[in-house]
Design an enzyme around this catalytic site. Structure first.
Site, short mmCIF file in Angstrom:
data_model
loop_
_atom_site.label_atom_id
_atom_site.label_comp_id
_atom_site.label_asym_id
_atom_site.label_seq_id
_atom_site.Cartn_x
_atom_site.Cartn_y
_atom_site.Cartn_z
N GLU A 140 0.81 -1.20 0.00
CA GLU A 140 0.00 0.00 0.00
C GLU A 140 0.85 1.26 0.00
OE1 GLU A 140 -4.11 -0.99 2.06
OE2 GLU A 140 -2.40 -1.42 3.33
N CYS A 189 5.42 -7.07 7.40
CA CYS A 189 6.43 -6.58 8.34
C CYS A 189 6.76 -7.67 9.33
CB CYS A 189 5.92 -5.34 9.09
SG CYS A 189 7.21 -4.52 10.08
N CYS A 237 4.86 -5.23 16.19
CA CYS A 237 4.33 -4.28 17.17
C CYS A 237 2.88 -4.65 17.45
CB CYS A 237 4.43 -2.85 16.64
SG CYS A 237 6.13 -2.37 16.26
N CYS A 254 -0.11 -2.61 15.74
CA CYS A 254 -0.05 -2.29 14.31
C CYS A 254 -0.66 -3.42 13.47
CB CYS A 254 1.40 -2.06 13.88
SG CYS A 254 1.56 -1.67 12.12
N GLY A 309 6.04 -2.26 6.51
CA GLY A 309 7.41 -2.76 6.58
C GLY A 309 8.31 -1.91 7.43
N SER A 318 11.07 6.35 9.07
CA SER A 318 10.75 5.99 10.45
C SER A 318 11.20 4.56 10.70
CB SER A 318 9.24 6.11 10.67
OG SER A 318 8.91 5.68 11.98
N ASN A 352 -4.77 4.51 16.04
CA ASN A 352 -5.82 4.29 15.04
C ASN A 352 -6.38 2.90 15.29
OD1 ASN A 352 -5.67 6.77 13.49
ND2 ASN A 352 -3.61 6.07 12.94
N CYS A 398 -1.93 5.69 9.99
CA CYS A 398 -0.76 4.99 10.57
C CYS A 398 -1.18 3.67 11.18
CB CYS A 398 -0.13 5.79 11.70
SG CYS A 398 0.51 7.37 11.23
N1 SAH Z 1 8.34 0.24 10.73
C1 SAH Z 1 8.53 1.66 10.84
C2 SAH Z 1 7.72 2.38 9.84
C3 SAH Z 1 6.22 2.34 10.08
S1 SAH Z 1 5.81 3.96 10.52
C4 SAH Z 1 8.28 2.12 12.27
O1 SAH Z 1 7.81 1.30 13.06
O2 SAH Z 1 8.60 3.23 12.63
C5 SAH Z 1 4.33 3.86 11.16
C6 SAH Z 1 4.16 4.67 12.43
O3 SAH Z 1 2.84 4.41 12.81
C7 SAH Z 1 5.08 4.20 13.56
O4 SAH Z 1 5.50 5.26 14.37
C8 SAH Z 1 4.15 3.29 14.34
O5 SAH Z 1 4.52 3.21 15.70
C9 SAH Z 1 2.82 3.96 14.14
N2 SAH Z 1 1.67 3.04 14.27
C10 SAH Z 1 1.63 1.72 14.06
N3 SAH Z 1 0.41 1.23 14.31
C11 SAH Z 1 -0.37 2.28 14.69
C12 SAH Z 1 -1.74 2.42 15.07
N4 SAH Z 1 -2.57 1.38 15.09
N5 SAH Z 1 -2.17 3.66 15.36
C13 SAH Z 1 -1.34 4.73 15.30
N6 SAH Z 1 -0.05 4.65 14.95
C14 SAH Z 1 0.44 3.44 14.66
#
Ligand code: SAH
Length: 384
Positions: free
Chosen positions: A96, A140, A144, A147, A191, A221, A320, A363
């Site tokens: 995406e 990925c 986390c 996510c 990713g 990031s 989110n 995000c």
């Molecule tokens: N893998 C990298 C790039 C992804 S960036 C990283 O982890 O930084 C995506 C951002 O969105 C990251 O800061 C992550 O912590 C945040 N994120 C992931 N899931 C989310 C969610 N459900 N709601 C809000 N932010 C989220």
């Protein structure tokens, strides 16, 4: 992890395209012509490279070469103008890419929320700037807990050409042309860019030299792949760095980001403190606020201690939500209270405005969903 083997021109740099020309008995400048056609003009078929002799184009095609632009399989447009693209790669995998018109991060607290939005998003005449959020892997591996992309696991790395290709395909679709028009890139899609480091960095150089987007308009990031943070600091040409902090102490961070058991906060903050920032550059920390888990005032005070004395800014992201996740979004006043503690301690802190939640483009929501949110009704339009 293997990448998709390819015969795509997208992903080759000027030197590689020049060698390709020379190997076919063509003059060296054909390399430059292909480079311009692929990255600046963003052609999608070889026969559109009008500067190349037709016999050479035919020969490249015979040898199996193609431009390698990903196909736009689906496009979802949000009521806020954000578009989520489902991109199909040459092996049928999908990733995406998100287009955010007027997006420069769009944070609350930076003064840009003062009602300067253009109605209806990016009509070409109204275009001022936009941000493209690009994926670096299919799925990925980082896992986390909050996510959605984590739910997919990781299928494979993207090649440099597949990363640049997402951007080229979106720019074509939107009719926007850098460097004349201002586009920001965030490597924050599906990713972990620092687990696909070489392809990610090659894509950065191709975007700078080929597409014409300066690295100062790019941010990557990372979830906190500590050894790569050191490597990244040594790159002569590099985007800005954002680090996903998301927990203010090791217990909390390990709970929401199991990766913290491998590289804990001491390792991570050491790398962040030693990172060679450029003039006027700040380190960004992202912090996802999860109701009742990471959003307490004491957590904000711990964040203050972690970044004390650093040239840093904090981007707060209210979770989110999604049905498969056990976590909830905090109330707005909790988010405001958290931010207030940081700001009172002299730390610039901003609340990232969610973009395209109704089409699962925000995000952490990227998991190749082919539906839109059930409660978004007709606000979202769907086209393919
Ligand atoms: N893998 C990298 C790039 C992804 S960036 C990283 O982890 O930084 C995506 C951002 O969105 C990251 O800061 C992550 O912590 C945040 N994120 C992931 N899931 C989310 C969610 N459900 N709601 C809000 N932010 C989220």
């Amino acid at each position: 992890m293997p990448s998709q083997p390819s015969n795509s021109l997208l992903g080759l740099n000027l030197q590689e395209l020049t060698s390709l020309s020379l190997e076919s008995g063509q003059p060296a400048y054909r390399g430059q012509q292909m480079f311009d056609a692929v990255y600046r003009q963003k052609i999608d078929r070889l026969d559109q490279v009008s500067t190349l002799p037709s016999e050479y184009r035919a020969r490249l095609t015979e040898e199996g070469w193609q431009v390698g632009l990903p196909a736009i399989a689906r496009k979802f447009v949000s009521s806020d103008g954000t578009a989520r693209y489902l991109m199909e790669l040459s092996d049928g995998e999908t990733v995406e890419t998100v287009w955010m018109p007027e997006g420069d991060g769009g944070e609350i607290g930076d003064g840009s929320e003062a009602g300067d939005e253009i109605e209806g998003g990016a009509s070409p005449a109204a275009f001022r700037r936009a941000t493209i959020c690009v994926s670096s892997q299919v799925g990925c591996a980082v896992n986390c807990r909050f996510c959605f992309t984590a739910l997919l696991g990781v299928k494979r790395n993207l090649e440099a050409g597949e990363i640049v290709g997402q951007i080229a395909a979106v720019l074509r679709d939107q009719g926007v042309e850098p460097p004349r028009q201002r586009v920001n890139i965030v490597f924050m899609g599906m990713g972990e860019p620092f687990l696909n480091y070489d392809n990610f960095m090659k894509s950065v150089r191709l975007l700078v030299e080929g597409v014409g987007i300066p690295e100062s308009r790019m941010t990557v990031s990372t979830a906190g792949i500590v050894p790569r943070i050191y490597d990244f600091g040594r790159e002569p040409v590099r985007p800005k760095l954002a680090i996903s902090l998301n927990g203010s102490n090791d217990t909390l961070r390990s709970e929401v980001m199991p990766l913290n058991r491998k590289w804990n906060l001491a390792d991570l903050m050491k790398a962040a403190r030693e990172f060679p920032l450029r003039t006027r550059e700040k380190m960004t920390f992202e912090y996802v606020l999860i109701a009742g888990v990471t959003d307490a005032p004491e957590h904000a005070r711990e964040v203050v201690e972690l970044v004390r004395g650093m040239r840093a800014r904090i981007n707060l992201i209210a979770l989110n939500p999604g049905t498969e996740l056990p976590y909830r979004t905090p109330e707005e006043d909790r988010v405001a209270a958290f931010r207030k503690i940081l700001v009172a301690a002299g730390i610039p802190a901003f609340v990232r405005r969610p973009r395209g939640r109704d089409i699962f483009a925000a995000c952490g929501q990227l998991k190749r969903t082919t539906e839109v949110a059930p409660d978004s009704e007709s606000k979202s339009t769907l086209s393919s």
